[in-house]
Design an enzyme around this catalytic site. Structure first.
Site, mmCIF file in Angstrom:
data_model
loop_
_atom_site.group_PDB
_atom_site.id
_atom_site.type_symbol
_atom_site.label_atom_id
_atom_site.label_comp_id
_atom_site.label_asym_id
_atom_site.label_seq_id
_atom_site.Cartn_x
_atom_site.Cartn_y
_atom_site.Cartn_z
ATOM 1 N N HIS A 25 8.218 -6.524 4.119
ATOM 2 C CA HIS A 25 7.727 -6.747 5.481
ATOM 3 C C HIS A 25 6.696 -5.708 5.917
ATOM 4 C CE1 HIS A 25 10.460 -10.025 5.880
ATOM 5 N NE2 HIS A 25 11.514 -9.256 5.737
ATOM 6 N N GLU A 55 1.499 -9.178 9.603
ATOM 7 C CA GLU A 55 2.727 -8.873 10.334
ATOM 8 C C GLU A 55 2.398 -9.035 11.812
ATOM 9 O OE1 GLU A 55 5.602 -8.449 8.870
ATOM 10 O OE2 GLU A 55 4.661 -8.441 6.883
#
Length: 250
Positions: A203, A39
């Site tokens: 995510h 990320e």
């Protein structure tokens, strides 16, 4: 060395919400897979890694046998945007207390070394030659972005050595499209197409890596031969990535 071979009889897949019986007779080149899903900050310029997860998958049984996880302190844009925190769930406090990328890479390298020493894992650099002795291992990402863009260009900007083991990988998104002959609608969509529910917060890097591992294992048991799809060519000197280029092998 004998390449790892999945069982040649019907086996029951039971991981998460999956429970199907399949017949597998495909020789796999790799005994282990390490799934990575970074990320990053969501700025358009100088996007930096803020979460560095890696999941070790045993190809013979679908078990996740080890994990590496670290948040990473961004230094070029140290303050996360509200959008980034909302998307990833990563807070400002988590990245402020995290190590910078060069320390994270050092810890990750030590984790890889422990896998080599304790499990006989071998990372190959020549995808066209015979599989190396020991237990061959490849890196897996969902698309080329993680290694071919995010980490590559951040290392280049910061004059950090790009880890040798990460210079080749399997793009599971491309492999999925070729094997099933359909374009997946993201990782969640790829799982749903196979009747598998995405588990956890999307995510979150570690959650995404675990779900990608589940997808990779399902593909193996559906008879997909996983091979390296991309290689990164980096010419390094004095710890600096001088030039870089990535090429797709298929």
């Amino acid at each position: 060395h004998t390449r790892h071979q999945t069982c040649d009889r019907k086996q029951l897949i039971s991981r998460g919400s999956v429970c199907v019986c399949v017949c597998v007779c495909v020789k796999q080149r790799f005994s282990f897979l390490i799934i990575i899903d970074f990320e990053s900050t969501c700025w358009r310029e100088k996007s930096s890694c803020v979460e560095f997860p890696a999941v070790l998958l045993n190809v013979s049984n679908g078990e996740v046998e080890s994990e590496f996880h670290s948040y990473v302190q961004p230094q070029e844009h140290p303050v996360l945007s509200a959008f980034c925190t909302e998307l990833t769930g990563i807070t400002q406090g988590q990245v402020e207390s995290a190590p910078p990328l060069h320390i994270c890479l050092s810890r990750f390298t030590r984790w890889l070394q422990s896998l080599q020493q304790e499990r006989g894992v071998v990372f190959e650099t020549d995808s066209t030659g015979p599989a190396p002795s020991g237990h061959p291992c490849a890196f897996v990402t969902w698309s080329d972005w993680d290694l071919g863009v995010c980490l590559l260009y951040e290392c280049k900007r910061k004059q950090l050595s790009f880890p040798e083991a990460l210079k080749s990988w399997i793009d599971l998104r491309v492999t999925y499209r070729l094997f099933y002959n359909r374009k997946p609608k993201g990782l969640r969509g790829a799982l749903l197409d196979l009747g598998i529910q995405f588990t956890g917060r999307e995510h979150s890097g570690l959650v995404d890596a675990r779900n990608t591992a589940l997808l990779a294992w399902r593909m193996v048991f559906d008879g997909c031969l996983l091979t390296v799809t991309n290689m990164c060519l980096c010419l390094s000197g004095a710890g600096e990535v001088q030039t870089s280029a990535c090429k797709r092998l298929r």
